[in-house]
Write a protein that holds these residues in place. Structure first.
Motif, mmCIF file in Angstrom:
data_model
loop_
_atom_site.group_PDB
_atom_site.id
_atom_site.type_symbol
_atom_site.label_atom_id
_atom_site.label_comp_id
_atom_site.label_asym_id
_atom_site.label_seq_id
_atom_site.Cartn_x
_atom_site.Cartn_y
_atom_site.Cartn_z
ATOM 1 N N ARG A 1 0.803 -1.118 0.136
ATOM 2 C CA ARG A 1 -0.024 0.182 0.059
ATOM 3 C C ARG A 1 1.099 1.157 -0.036
ATOM 4 O O ARG A 1 1.642 1.241 0.867
ATOM 5 C CB ARG A 1 -0.847 -0.008 1.204
ATOM 6 C CG ARG A 1 -1.858 -1.313 1.333
ATOM 7 C CD ARG A 1 -3.270 -0.955 1.445
ATOM 8 N NE ARG A 1 -3.858 -2.117 1.436
ATOM 9 C CZ ARG A 1 -5.102 -2.302 2.011
ATOM 10 N NH1 ARG A 1 -5.606 -1.406 2.536
ATOM 11 N NH2 ARG A 1 -5.779 -3.599 1.497
ATOM 12 N N LEU A 2 0.404 2.201 -0.983
ATOM 13 C CA LEU A 2 1.391 3.140 -1.019
ATOM 14 C C LEU A 2 0.864 4.565 0.145
ATOM 15 O O LEU A 2 -0.423 4.293 0.156
ATOM 16 C CB LEU A 2 1.477 4.131 -2.432
ATOM 17 C CG LEU A 2 2.488 3.304 -3.277
ATOM 18 C CD1 LEU A 2 2.438 1.634 -3.543
ATOM 19 C CD2 LEU A 2 2.278 3.608 -4.956
ATOM 20 N N SER A 3 1.822 5.053 0.319
ATOM 21 C CA SER A 3 1.385 6.193 1.213
ATOM 22 C C SER A 3 0.350 7.353 0.222
ATOM 23 O O SER A 3 0.738 7.246 -1.205
ATOM 24 C CB SER A 3 2.402 7.245 1.944
ATOM 25 O OG SER A 3 3.395 7.690 1.098
ATOM 26 N N PRO A 4 -0.436 8.162 0.781
ATOM 27 C CA PRO A 4 -0.971 9.080 -0.084
ATOM 28 C C PRO A 4 -0.089 9.849 -1.193
ATOM 29 O O PRO A 4 -0.493 9.972 -2.260
ATOM 30 C CB PRO A 4 -1.811 10.204 0.787
ATOM 31 C CG PRO A 4 -1.898 9.252 2.004
ATOM 32 C CD PRO A 4 -0.844 8.391 2.002
ATOM 33 N N LYS A 5 1.314 10.475 -0.725
ATOM 34 C CA LYS A 5 2.005 11.111 -1.184
ATOM 35 C C LYS A 5 2.589 10.224 -2.537
ATOM 36 O O LYS A 5 3.130 10.784 -3.369
ATOM 37 C CB LYS A 5 2.804 11.815 -0.783
ATOM 38 C CG LYS A 5 4.184 11.110 -0.067
ATOM 39 C CD LYS A 5 5.020 12.231 0.396
ATOM 40 C CE LYS A 5 6.174 11.288 1.039
ATOM 41 N NZ LYS A 5 7.321 10.979 1.068
ATOM 42 N N ASN B 1 10.164 4.986 1.856
ATOM 43 C CA ASN B 1 9.312 6.162 2.523
ATOM 44 C C ASN B 1 8.020 6.465 1.917
ATOM 45 O O ASN B 1 7.363 7.225 2.745
ATOM 46 C CB ASN B 1 10.069 7.214 3.085
ATOM 47 C CG ASN B 1 10.749 8.023 1.672
ATOM 48 O OD1 ASN B 1 10.289 7.438 0.937
ATOM 49 N ND2 ASN B 1 11.683 9.054 1.968
ATOM 50 N N ALA B 2 7.854 6.181 0.878
ATOM 51 C CA ALA B 2 6.547 6.166 0.161
ATOM 52 C C ALA B 2 5.484 5.194 0.351
ATOM 53 O O ALA B 2 4.470 5.203 -0.297
ATOM 54 C CB ALA B 2 6.693 6.701 -1.209
ATOM 55 N N LEU B 3 6.027 4.159 0.997
ATOM 56 C CA LEU B 3 5.164 2.883 1.308
ATOM 57 C C LEU B 3 4.414 3.074 2.676
ATOM 58 O O LEU B 3 4.971 3.611 3.397
ATOM 59 C CB LEU B 3 5.933 1.619 1.449
ATOM 60 C CG LEU B 3 6.628 1.078 -0.005
ATOM 61 C CD1 LEU B 3 7.266 -0.172 0.288
ATOM 62 C CD2 LEU B 3 5.636 0.845 -1.048
ATOM 63 N N GLY B 4 3.240 2.856 2.468
ATOM 64 C CA GLY B 4 2.302 3.496 3.618
ATOM 65 C C GLY B 4 2.496 2.320 4.993
ATOM 66 O O GLY B 4 2.932 2.678 5.854
ATOM 67 N N THR B 5 2.363 1.037 4.394
ATOM 68 C CA THR B 5 2.204 0.104 5.606
ATOM 69 C C THR B 5 3.197 -1.163 5.110
ATOM 70 O O THR B 5 3.784 -1.190 3.972
ATOM 71 C CB THR B 5 0.809 -0.663 5.726
ATOM 72 O OG1 THR B 5 0.390 -1.197 4.556
ATOM 73 C CG2 THR B 5 0.064 0.402 6.304
ATOM 74 N N ASP C 1 -3.374 1.674 -3.839
ATOM 75 C CA ASP C 1 -3.599 2.934 -2.943
ATOM 76 C C ASP C 1 -3.896 2.477 -1.528
ATOM 77 O O ASP C 1 -4.064 1.305 -1.066
ATOM 78 C CB ASP C 1 -4.564 3.675 -3.659
ATOM 79 C CG ASP C 1 -5.747 3.158 -3.485
ATOM 80 O OD1 ASP C 1 -6.148 2.317 -2.649
ATOM 81 O OD2 ASP C 1 -7.047 4.010 -4.015
ATOM 82 N N PRO C 2 -3.940 3.630 -0.574
ATOM 83 C CA PRO C 2 -4.066 3.417 0.796
ATOM 84 C C PRO C 2 -5.441 2.652 1.034
ATOM 85 O O PRO C 2 -5.373 1.815 2.254
ATOM 86 C CB PRO C 2 -4.083 4.767 1.426
ATOM 87 C CG PRO C 2 -3.297 5.487 0.406
ATOM 88 C CD PRO C 2 -3.582 4.934 -0.910
#
Ligand code: SAH
Length: 440
Positions: free
Chosen positions: A27-31, A46-50, A82-83
């Motif tokens: 899951r990617l972070s919103p940015k 650092n652009a990976l959400g979880t 996406d998230p």
């Protein structure tokens, strides 16, 4: 042991063998979403959400993605989402790398599989067909990594020598069939496979120190290939020369400089094999000085001069640290004695975090050149740092002109040749920037 079982057993970075053949969901972070939606191929850790988890996909999809010839040794196939879990596309995940996910396709409906990569290679070769037509001895980049959709794979065809430079774990693990397919597509006499050790180290791969020759069609390796560019012959030296053995990105720019050079006194600073200087000499330059810190580069200039039967009395070489020599205006011939100066330094900005220091380095180098050059002289200056943009470089040049107290006009703007295409949403691919500045 069949190929599938092999793949399973080499997944030693995965704690449970059971999960080795699963596909990850990231899951990617919103940015992180927008660049991927637009087609940017890189997602940093650092652009990976979880944390990555196993994707709940049907077994048939998993079989398809794991089918030979794909080798998932250091990497894992991944579905980027996406998230909220909506799929965005497919990529290659490397848990050891800061560059954690390299996107392959934005179509989540069609999983990546062997055919995806074969098609990428075919498309890349096809795109260069017109450029290569009638230039069987030319030097061309056939695959330009992510810019052609294939992460970490550069393939240059230098005459009949194919050179593969590999910088991603995925391309390294899959090098055997990549090489076989490119040999099938381009029919070279010999192949040189070069690991980019530093980049591979960052990907968690320990690569051998040496590159490797193989000869699909001839006995014994021949490292001294000869290529043709702008109507001149050049030695191309995979393995012993710099990078892939020949810089095929300045072809059009060398031609432009030669078109300006008739009757002029030319300095080719950071010359490597003399690409700008010797092309200018053939274009009618009155005299050329080729300067570089590397003795073997200057030997190559002389070997190319002899190969081209260029007039030795109009070509001189200077060995030394050009940052020093230019700062002290200490070349045997003063800077003011040149009508045309080419500055093509090595990459001064290794990564984005060094951008500010790098811009100052470009500014300082160009400042000393502009200070020393005569009124009416032409400075042709390049940056090959992907981490700084064309605008950044232009700003550094403006600082240099201001400090030198000179009025400077842009008469030409340059980039890499068309065999190094730049996807609009992957601006980092435009690594080569150049300006021709008329100094008043
Ligand atoms: N202009 C060349 C490519 C230049 S690559 C072409 O058209 O193909 C950069 C060159 O800078 C290399 O040959 C390298 O040996 C040289 N170099 C690196 N640091 C240097 C320094 N401090 N002083 C002089 N040359 C240097």
């Amino acid at each position: 042991m069949n190929k599938h079982a092999q793949n399973q057993s080499v997944q030693n970075t995965t704690p449970k063998d059971q999960s080795a053949r699963q596909i990850l969901e990231l899951r990617l972070s919103p940015k992180g979403i927008k660049p991927v939606r637009n087609g940017h191929p890189w997602v940093f850790r650092n652009a990976l959400g979880t944390a990555p988890r196993a994707a709940g996909l049907p077994g048939a999809v998993i079989e398809m993605v794991h089918a030979p010839p794909l080798v998932w040794h250091h990497t894992r196939p991944a579905l980027a989402c996406d998230p909220s879990g909506r799929p965005l596309g497919w990529g290659i995940y490397n848990g050891s790398s800061r560059l954690a996910l390299r996107m392959i396709t934005r179509n989540p409906e069609i999983p990546i599989r062997g055919e995806t990569f074969f098609q990428l290679l075919r498309d890349a070769v096809d795109r260069r067909e017109n450029l290569r037509r009638d230039h069987s001895e030319g030097a061309f980049r056939l695959v330009f990594g992510e810019a052609d959709g294939f992460p970490g794979l550069v393939a240059d065809l230098l005459g009949r020598t194919l050179v593969l430079e590999i910088s991603s774990a995925f391309a390294w693990d899959n090098r055997q069939w990549i090489q076989e397919e490119l040999v099938r597509l381009t029919d070279p006499l010999r192949v040189y496979l070069a690991p980019d050790r530093e980049m591979l180290r960052r990907e968690g791969v320990t690569a051998p120190l040496q590159g490797q020759w193989s000869n699909p069609q001839e006995e014994g390796g021949d490292a001294r290939g000869i290529v043709e560019e702008n109507g001149l012959s050049w030695y191309a030296l995979p393995g012993t020369g710099q990078k892939t053995g020949f810089y095929c990105d300045q072809r059009e720019n060398r031609r432009w400089v030669a078109g300006q050079a008739r009757g002029l006194r030319v300095l080719d600073a950071f010359c490597y094999h003399g690409g700008f200087g010797l092309t200018a000499l053939a274009g009618g330059a009155a005299s050329v000085v080729c300067a570089d810190s590397s003795a073997s580069a200057l030997q190559l200039v002389e070997a190319n001069r002899d190969l081209q039967q260029a007039p030795a009395e109009r070509l001189h070489t200077v060995r030394g640290d050009l940052f020093e020599l230019l700062r002290n205006n200490a070349l045997p011939q003063g800077l003011e004695s040149f009508d045309l100066v080419v500055l093509d330094p090595p990459k001064l900005v290794p990564a984005r975090q060094h951008r500010d220091a790098g811009l100052r380095a470009y500014k300082d180098l160009n400042l000393v050149a502009l200070q020393g050059m005569r009124k009416g002289g032409l400075l042709v200056t390049f940056s090959c740092s992907g981490a700084i943009s064309r605008d950044d470089f232009r700003t550094a040049l403006a600082w240099a002109a201001a400090d030198a107290g000179k009025t400077v006009r842009i008469e030409g703007q340059f980039t890499q040749g068309p065999d190094h295409p730049v996807p609009l949403h992957f601006p980092e691919a435009e690594y080569l920037k150049g300006f021709a500045l008329r100094v008043d």
